[in-house]
Write a protein that holds these residues in place. Structure first.
Motif, mmCIF file in Angstrom:
data_model
loop_
_atom_site.group_PDB
_atom_site.id
_atom_site.type_symbol
_atom_site.label_atom_id
_atom_site.label_comp_id
_atom_site.label_asym_id
_atom_site.label_seq_id
_atom_site.Cartn_x
_atom_site.Cartn_y
_atom_site.Cartn_z
ATOM 1 N N PRO A 37 -26.319 -4.420 -11.986
ATOM 2 C CA PRO A 37 -26.878 -3.103 -11.406
ATOM 3 C C PRO A 37 -26.192 -2.151 -12.326
ATOM 4 O O PRO A 37 -24.974 -2.115 -12.520
ATOM 5 N N PRO A 38 -26.898 -1.060 -12.496
ATOM 6 C CA PRO A 38 -26.361 0.101 -13.320
ATOM 7 C C PRO A 38 -25.442 0.862 -12.403
ATOM 8 O O PRO A 38 -24.693 1.711 -13.154
ATOM 9 N N THR A 39 -25.447 1.123 -11.379
ATOM 10 C CA THR A 39 -24.686 2.055 -10.611
ATOM 11 C C THR A 39 -24.090 1.415 -9.368
ATOM 12 O O THR A 39 -24.663 0.287 -8.844
ATOM 13 N N SER A 40 -23.122 1.759 -8.637
ATOM 14 C CA SER A 40 -22.466 1.257 -7.436
ATOM 15 C C SER A 40 -23.487 1.313 -6.377
ATOM 16 O O SER A 40 -23.381 0.485 -5.575
ATOM 17 N N GLU A 41 -24.216 2.373 -6.322
ATOM 18 C CA GLU A 41 -25.497 2.476 -5.254
ATOM 19 C C GLU A 41 -26.345 1.208 -5.303
ATOM 20 O O GLU A 41 -26.774 0.797 -4.459
ATOM 21 N N ALA A 42 -26.692 0.895 -6.482
ATOM 22 C CA ALA A 42 -27.669 -0.252 -6.857
ATOM 23 C C ALA A 42 -27.062 -1.488 -6.798
ATOM 24 O O ALA A 42 -27.467 -2.388 -5.875
ATOM 25 N N LEU A 43 -25.642 -1.607 -6.888
ATOM 26 C CA LEU A 43 -25.108 -2.837 -6.506
ATOM 27 C C LEU A 43 -24.964 -3.193 -5.108
ATOM 28 O O LEU A 43 -25.318 -4.184 -4.668
ATOM 29 N N ASP A 44 -24.657 -2.056 -4.411
ATOM 30 C CA ASP A 44 -24.438 -2.104 -2.831
ATOM 31 C C ASP A 44 -25.932 -2.484 -2.250
ATOM 32 O O ASP A 44 -25.956 -3.340 -1.316
ATOM 33 N N TYR A 45 -26.919 -2.119 -2.833
ATOM 34 C CA TYR A 45 -28.164 -2.173 -2.436
ATOM 35 C C TYR A 45 -28.686 -3.440 -2.696
ATOM 36 O O TYR A 45 -29.163 -4.428 -1.704
ATOM 37 N N ALA A 46 -28.412 -4.204 -3.914
ATOM 38 C CA ALA A 46 -28.875 -5.488 -4.412
ATOM 39 C C ALA A 46 -27.903 -6.523 -3.468
ATOM 40 O O ALA A 46 -28.652 -7.427 -3.178
ATOM 41 N N GLU A 47 -26.606 -6.253 -3.450
ATOM 42 C CA GLU A 47 -25.974 -7.261 -2.779
ATOM 43 C C GLU A 47 -26.120 -7.268 -1.262
ATOM 44 O O GLU A 47 -26.224 -8.259 -0.654
ATOM 45 N N GLY A 48 -26.595 -6.260 -0.619
ATOM 46 C CA GLY A 48 -27.114 -5.984 0.699
ATOM 47 C C GLY A 48 -28.213 -6.811 0.916
ATOM 48 O O GLY A 48 -28.374 -7.625 1.882
ATOM 49 N N LYS A 49 -29.167 -6.574 -0.088
ATOM 50 C CA LYS A 49 -30.251 -7.557 0.196
ATOM 51 C C LYS A 49 -30.109 -8.984 0.026
ATOM 52 O O LYS A 49 -30.789 -9.790 0.779
ATOM 53 N N ARG A 50 -29.307 -9.326 -0.795
ATOM 54 C CA ARG A 50 -28.924 -10.750 -1.072
ATOM 55 C C ARG A 50 -28.380 -11.400 0.150
ATOM 56 O O ARG A 50 -28.607 -12.507 0.811
ATOM 57 N N GLN A 51 -27.374 -10.767 0.686
ATOM 58 C CA GLN A 51 -26.586 -11.211 1.957
ATOM 59 C C GLN A 51 -27.475 -11.105 3.290
ATOM 60 O O GLN A 51 -27.531 -12.059 4.158
ATOM 61 N N ALA A 52 -28.370 -10.276 3.145
ATOM 62 C CA ALA A 52 -29.376 -10.044 4.235
ATOM 63 C C ALA A 52 -30.236 -11.285 4.262
ATOM 64 O O ALA A 52 -30.577 -11.775 5.494
#
Length: 301
Positions: free
Chosen positions: A105-120
């Motif tokens: 992911p290009p930004t920390s915000e996107a990283l948090d979003y993608a990882e949040g979805k994976r974990q959810a």
């Protein structure tokens, strides 16, 4: 007739899902924080999904055949949902995102979003008391006033004005889906019996240069580009320097008939251009750079 709960459902394709469920003859309830009033004939519960006590109080003794969760972004929200809806539903359809596949992911915000979805996804799918489907949606586009994210307008306005669009030197293709199609897909997923993750994308991939060409053809203007380096913050939405497309084979094999991207994209571009002409400020993207988050469902549903 089924009892349906839509968590979120006040904007974008969530509204389309609510309308489809109602048109089917189902008993539909929308739960949100009061951010949007559902249409006539749809029950409305007001609660914060992060407040377990408040959510339980709003639900009371209600149970549902299918719960559509449009706004589950974190494992904490997923754990809360597992507790609250155990014994209340037999099927849980979570709107996820193609971002779960993105390795960089290009930004920390996107990283948090993608990882949040994976974990959810992992939390909901792990020994839940109900069947769980995680719909990994492609980038959602829609013409006119439906496309409030500004991503399609970014191209329509710039190419129409002769302003260069920032792209990577060798961009990779990605996947898209129309907002009406993803609403239909979610409705369909709620009626099936399969579980687990499933990709939802129109047939056909397109890179940023192909998207620009489609916009230019519709507007009668040749697109102009400027090249940016790998990882650049000012690359336009849907310009990727890494592989970023999805295979919709599982959903197709299960019986859903996707449309083709090339069939609906020109009309969506035309509708967006018409809105920009009528109200230029409505969808105006940043004059420098572009929205960095590329996700299929980051814009609220």
């Amino acid at each position: 007739m089924k009892k349906i709960l839509v968590i979120g459902g006040s904007r974008y394709f969530g509204k389309g899902l609510v309308a489809l469920e109602r048109e089917t003859g189902n008993e539909v309830t929308v739960l949100n924080r009061g951010s949007g009033i559902p249409p006539r004939g749809v029950a409305h519960l007001v609660a914060d999904r992060d407040d377990e006590a408040g959510l339980l109080a709003a639900l009371g003794e209600r149970s549902f055949d299918v719960v559509f969760d449009q706004v589950c972004y974190t494992p904490r929200q997923a754990r809360l949902a597992r507790r609250v809806f155990a014994g209340r539903t037999g099927r849980y359809v979570m709107t996820s995102t193609m971002e779960v596949y993105d390795p960089a992911p290009p930004t920390s915000e996107a990283l948090d979003y993608a990882e949040g979805k994976r974990q959810a996804e992992a939390v909901l799918g792990g020994e839940s008391a109900f069947g769980v489907v995680a719909v990994r949606t492609a980038h959602v586009l829609g013409g006119g006033r439906a496309e409030f994210t500004g991503r399609l307008a970014h191209y329509t306005e710039r190419i129409g004005a002769g302003t260069p669009v920032a792209v990577h030197e060798a961009p990779y293709p990605t996947s898209f889906i129309h907002h009406h199609e993803i609403a239909r897909f979610l409705h369909w997923a709620g009626e099936q019996e399969f579980t687990g993750p499933v990709n939802a994308a129109s047939h056909g991939e397109l890179d940023v240069l192909g998207l620009g060409a489609a916009v230019g053809e519709r507007l009668g203007r040749a697109p102009l580009y400027r090249t940016v380096g790998p990882g650049a913050d000012d690359a336009s939405p849907f310009s990727f320097d890494r592989a970023y497309a999805m295979d919709n084979g599982r959903a197709t094999a299960l019986g859903f008939g996707f449309g083709r991207l090339t069939d609906w994209l020109p009309e969506a571009i035309g509708e967006t251009a018409a809105v920009l002409r009528a109200d230029p400020a409505r969808h105006r993207p940043p004059l420098t750079g572009a929205p960095r988050h590329q996700g299929g469902d980051r814009a609220r549903h």
